[in-house]
Design a protein around this motif. Structure first.
Motif: not given
Length: 365
Positions: A189, A192-193, A251, A253, A269-272, A274
């Motif tokens: 994570v 990604r951010r 944020q 999440e 997890q966020p924006y991905r 499973e």
């Protein structure tokens, strides 16, 4: 294999040397000495696990079985093996009867591999104070298993009160796959951010009071600087006592890792999408093998134990233990507690020893 009945420690040492000469075995590849303390009912399980660990880490294996401490006369029965059923190395299984069981170190010390670290593992209930067992005092690393206790939280508090750098517990070792999965998930994570992800809170869902679940929550609390609690899971937990872990991130999440029944875990997890990763429940021999990979103090375990029990300053304690002689057969008062005793003087009074009094001495390896 050679079985020696009603023998002596000297005879065991001689037999081991004789078998080494006959079989052409060499000791140069031995990395450590593994001392296993087990009750008769757990010997088979301990032997199987120790054999698996010895295949990963060449060691001299010494198994101590204390039997019938109340027997009127001491006795030692021993099995001496090289390259037999207990792995490719050297192994000695010692069954000690009578008061010899209280002085197991008198037989074990001459059998230790020269200039090699010593690891002692209790497969069963260890002493409340490890210093009362000389097999703990001579060890560089000490392995217990609070998951075998009826009250695992109380057992963790006992281990914290008695902690010394070099101690570890298999309940902590069982959490390794969870810790690795959670670390990699939070790191992904962050990647990604493009910045550091901060954990604001979370929970471990599983079996409250389970030592592994509590230590995992303690580790998360210590590392993330926030409160992570253990809550009842909505389904039956696996052998590790953990069903899933939920972490609240900044944020708004959330990361969730949920174990399935096929030896894996589902990561959300966020924006991905499973993802599934392996999260197997490992055998006892694999757990011991993991602990034998490192012989330095396990600082993350100390941090997790502090957060779980509220006992602080564990890592600052001295790694040197003082051997405290304790006779479980000594006379007890009406409340069941041992009567007060007087420590032996520096000369080690024979009269005091005969009455089961305490002998305190510093032992440093």
């Amino acid at each position: 294999m050679t079985t020696l009945w009603d023998t002596t420690g000297s005879a065991v040492v001689k037999e081991l040397a004789a078998q080494r000469r006959t079989g052409g075995a060499v000791l140069s590849g031995v990395a450590l000495t593994l001392v296993v303390v087990a009750d008769e009912g757990r010997v088979a399980e301990a032997e199987e696990a120790a054999t698996a660990a010895a295949e990963q880490h060449p060691c001299r294996l010494l198994i101590v079985v204390r039997r019938q401490i109340e027997a009127p006369s001491p006795r030692l029965d021993a099995e001496v093996l090289i390259g037999g059923r207990l792995g490719p190395g050297e192994a000695v299984v010692m069954r000690m009867y009578g008061r010899l069981g209280l002085h197991a170190e008198s037989v074990v010390l001459p059998l230790l591999a020269a200039d090699a670290p010593v690891v002692t593992w209790w497969h069963g209930a260890p002493p409340e104070r490890l210093a009362t067992d000389a097999l703990a005092v001579i060890a560089d690393r000490r392995i217990t298993d609070t998951s075998l206790a009826d009250d695992q939280l109380a057992a963790l508090r006992t281990r914290a009160a008695d902690y010394s750098p070099g101690d570890t517990d298999l309940a902590w070792t069982r959490s390794t796959p969870w810790r690795a999965t959670l670390t990699s998930t939070v790191d992904s994570v962050s990647g990604r951010r493009g910045d550091v992800v901060r954990v604001r809170g979370g929970r471990v869902e599983g079996e409250p009071g389970n030592a592994t679940a509590e230590l995992l929550a303690g580790w998360l609390s210590a590392r993330c600087g926030c409160e992570v609690t253990v809550t009842e899971g909505d389904r039956r937990p696996g052998p590790s006592g953990v069903c899933s872990v939920v972490l609240q991130l900044d944020q708004d999440e959330e990361v969730r890792v949920t174990a399935d029944r096929r030896g894996g875990a589902l990561i959300a997890q966020p924006y991905r999408p499973e993802a599934t990763v392996a999260l197997p429940d490992r055998q006892l021999g694999d757990l011991i093998g993991e602990e034998l990979r490192r012989l330095d103090p396990d600082e993350p375990f100390a941090e997790a134990l502090e957060a779980t029990t509220g006992v602080h300053g564990l890592a600052d304690r001295s790694p040197v233990r003082e051997h405290v002689w304790f006779d479980p057969a000594e006379v007890r008062g009406g409340d069941g507690e041992p009567l007060p005793t007087v420590p032996l003087d520096s000369q080690g009074s024979d009269d005091a020893a005969e009455h089961g009094e305490h002998d305190t001495q510093e032992v440093s390896r």
